[in-house]
Write a protein that holds these residues in place. Structure first.
Motif: not given
Length: 735
Positions: A94-103, A118-119
């Protein structure tokens, strides 16, 4: 989710069901189709149950589940999933989306509706937009998403080989060898010397015949005419079993892989290259360990004697298919090939004898065109090239077939456990379906009760040169079972062989490596104790099943990369018209094939002159008003309408469209029609119940899903001749 009340198992029409006092529950596989619904399907396809999104709970597509029936009208059932028995999607892409504290990873597969949490410490430093491979570490709960870890960052948009890497990850194919495997391969002793128990064939006039770019040369041949008129044919195979010992780290990795995989732009080898392209490759002028099968063959193709065992060999010359063809057919012979020509001519003569022998006993001989996709250095497809199967390929193929058969007969004769390559008798149902499809032709269709390979070959011969030839070839092939590995001999139907195995490619097929080990073992210990025999039989049975599974994975991955490059190749030609033939018919349209091997779909909505329905009785698409019928094999002019390179889908419209403006108008009309139907489907629960699974499959599914329908009526992209090659860009012998 647990089932309340006492549950008991009963058998009903061959299916396992759970029954409570008030409701029926069915075990099956959940298939997601859109974000609003899916189906639970049973193996026989008779009890598909509609499952609305709110009743899916946490089931993911392909999970094995128990569904409780909540309503049933005739054969139409609706239900809710109450238990998940087995999870299917341990890995995904799949496609990864990075957030501030996780993804999060959004799966490529639209049937998987769950984003995966995803941690950050499990993200391999991936950036937003990365295409990644993910391993699920915690399954989703009612109010909690699935959790996973990124195992591979495949790349980012614009990377030249990202598309192929994504397909590799989807099929779970490895990108490299573990360090310990590579180190163990590097540490192997590479010296070759004559030892006690080894035959010395270094003085023989051995040659290899492969494609020009092959690197893993695992077989050599020679032939001598004997004074009694017979032939002494030698088939010399790389002795991989000398280097890859059972239980070693190299062996464990080879077992796991099961086979080399030949993708459109690369080879994923079963063994590290230091073995496959190095010490195990039968390079000219170098001593090599070999497992030899030397046979005396009479004028009818019968093997009258044989010697099988380890040897030391030295190949005298490397040859390629092209130069052998030119030498035998055109008389163009390089100076350094001239000394080998008398033997090569004998090989040609013997190959004809062996082929005639197989045909006399009823072997089925398919002749399909095969195409290769030519790529540039960046992986961009340049053109489609037809592969010509010449006398050179036939020489090698016949030598390999008779060696495989001879080794199998010997091993079976020991009475000890062994591995066979079996091809079982076609199912009665498939023959009956073939009769239906071919009913419009006056041809001898094989018996459904007890079909023989002779009957299939007679059908092919009668159809040769007629308008039915292409249809008969594809339908006859699809009617047959898949060949597989097994420890119980069921014969090889297609080859009309009573005993057959794979012996000739241990560099790239694990069963061949097993066969070599068995030859070595039984030569020293011909009588195996009962306990050891039972243990061997169990291991070999499991290994055969595993190898069959890995082979199917390899075939699917190879086909997916070919479909990808075909789609990329056709993308610039939208609006161009082509001549084609119908190769598949389903309820949602016609599959067509162009002369260069490109295949695509003409959706039923583009057949605007009438309303068409699929007639299962004749396997045709029939116009309700006009009575016009589309049949397999019919010629059809088509225009390329659209190409989806992400889904590897190619769509055509019937006829010749004069301009891109006219084509866009046609596509817009269909899009508006589909939009209207979607609005209707939202009108209520009652309308949803009316649809059957096949009617609900959207036309924009993956090419694999679009092939649903009859196994016989929808024949696409699997018409490879069972050639023999082993390296990149070569035919692969899967018989």
């Amino acid at each position: 989710m647990k089932v309340k009340g006492e549950t008991r198992f009963v058998v009903f029409q061959g299916k396992q069901r759970h029954m409570t006092e008030k409701v029926a529950e069915i075990t099956g596989i959940y298939k997601g189709y859109t974000r609003s619904f899916g189906f639970v399907v049973t193996p026989d396809g008779e009890d598909d149950v509609y499952v609305a999104e709110e009743n899916r709970h946490t089931a993911m597509s392909n999970d094995k589940v128990i569904v409780k029936i909540t309503s049933s009208v005739g054969k139409r059932k609706e239900g809710t999933i109450v238990t998940i028995l087995e999870r299917a999607n341990e890995t995904l892409v799949g496609t990864y989306d990075r957030q501030a504290h996780f993804g999060f990873v959004t799966p490529d597969d639209p049937r998987l509706h769950e984003d995966v949490y995803i941690p950050l410490d499990k993200a391999l430093n991936a950036r937003t937009g990365a295409r990644v491979a993910v391993k699920i570490t915690a399954w989703p709960q009612e109010y909690q998403k699935a959790e996973g870890e990124i195992t591979e960052v495949l790349g980012y948009t614009g990377d030249k080989d990202l598309d192929v890497k994504v397909i590799m990850a989807r099929h779970g194919l490895p990108f490299s060898f573990p360090d310990e495997v590579a180190e163990a391969a590097d540490a192997l002793d590479k010296t070759v010397s004559l030892e006690a128990g080894l035959a010395d064939y270094r003085d023989r006039q051995l040659i290899t015949i492969d494609s020009e770019d092959a690197k893993d040369l695992d077989d050599a041949v020679d032939v001598v005419r004997l004074s009694n008129g017979h032939y002494r044919l030698g088939v010399y195979i790389a002795d991989v079993s000398r280097y890859v010992k059972s239980g070693s780290v190299i062996d464990e990795e080879a077992y796991k892989r099961g086979t080399s995989v030949y993708l459109v732009d690369r080879v994923i080898p079963m063994l590290p290259e230091v073995l496959s392209n190095g010490i195990c490759s039968l390079n000219a002028g170098e001593d090599r360990y070999s497992m030899a099968c030397v046979m005396e063959i009479d004028e009818t193709g019968l093997v009258v004697s044989r010697h099988i065992g380890p040897a030391v060999i030295r190949v005298k010359r490397r040859c390629n298919y092209k130069e052998i063809r030119k030498a035998l057919e055109d008389g163009i012979i390089p100076d350094d090939l001239q000394p080998f020509m008398p033997m090569i001519e004998d090989l040609r003569d013997l190959s004809k004898i062996l082929k005639d022998m197989r045909l006399r006993r009823g072997a089925v001989d398919f002749e399909f065109p095969e195409f290769k996709i030519i790529l540039d250095e960046e992986g961009t497809p340049l053109r489609m090239e037809e592969r010509q199967r010449s006398v050179a390929e036939r020489i090698v193929e016949e030598a390999m077939l008779i060696a495989n058969e001879t080794v199998s007969t010997y091993l079976e004769g020991t009475g000890n456990p062994t591995v066979f390559r079996i091809h079982e008798i076609p199912d009665k149902e498939r023959i009956e379906m073939m009769k239906t499809v071919l009913s419009v032709f006056n041809l001898p269709v094989p018996s459904a009760e007890n079909p023989t390979p002779e009957e299939f070959q007679l059908l092919l011969e009668k159809a040769a040169g007629t308008e039915a030839e292409q249809v008969v070839q594809t339908i006859a092939l699809r009617a047959m079972q898949q060949a597989r590995y097994a420890t119980v001999n069921a014969g090889h139907f297609g080859l009309a062989s009573e005993s057959y195995t794979h012996f000739t490619s241990p560099i790239r097929r694990y069963p061949d490596l097993l066969v070599h080990r068995l030859l070595r073992k039984y030569a020293v210990h011909p009588v195996v104790k009962a306990e050891e025999k039972a243990a061997d039989a169990l291991f070999l049975a499991n290994a055969a099943d595993h190898a069959s599974v890995r082979e199917r994975v390899a075939v699917e991955a190879e086909r997916d990369t070919a479909d990808l490059k075909k789609a990329q190749y056709m993308k610039p030609f939208i609006g161009e018209s082509y001549e084609s033939h119908i190769t598949g018919i389903t309820g949602f349209g016609l599959f067509v094939s162009l002369d260069d091997g490109i295949e695509g779909l003409v959706h039923i909505s583009y057949l605007r002159d009438d309303e068409y329905i699929f007639d299962e009785g004749t396997y045709t698409l029939v116009g309700c008003r006009s009575g016009r019928r589309y049949r397999l094999g019919d010629a059809m002019t088509v225009t390329l309408a659209s190409v989806d390179t992400e889904r590897c889908e190619i769509d055509f419209v019937p006829g010749r469209i004069d301009s891109l403006e006219d084509l866009q108008t046609l596509l817009a009309g269909r899009k508006a029609k589909k939009s209207g139907k979607k609005t209707e489907k939202k009108s209520g629960k009652k309308d949803r119940k009316k649809g059957q699974k096949k009617e609900k499959i959207p036309s924009s599914q993956s090419q694999k899903s679009r092939k649903k329908g009859s196994k016989l009526s929808s024949v696409k992209g699997n018409s490879k001749k069972n050639g023999k090659g082993k390296g990149k860009g070569k035919k692969k012998h899967r018989r």
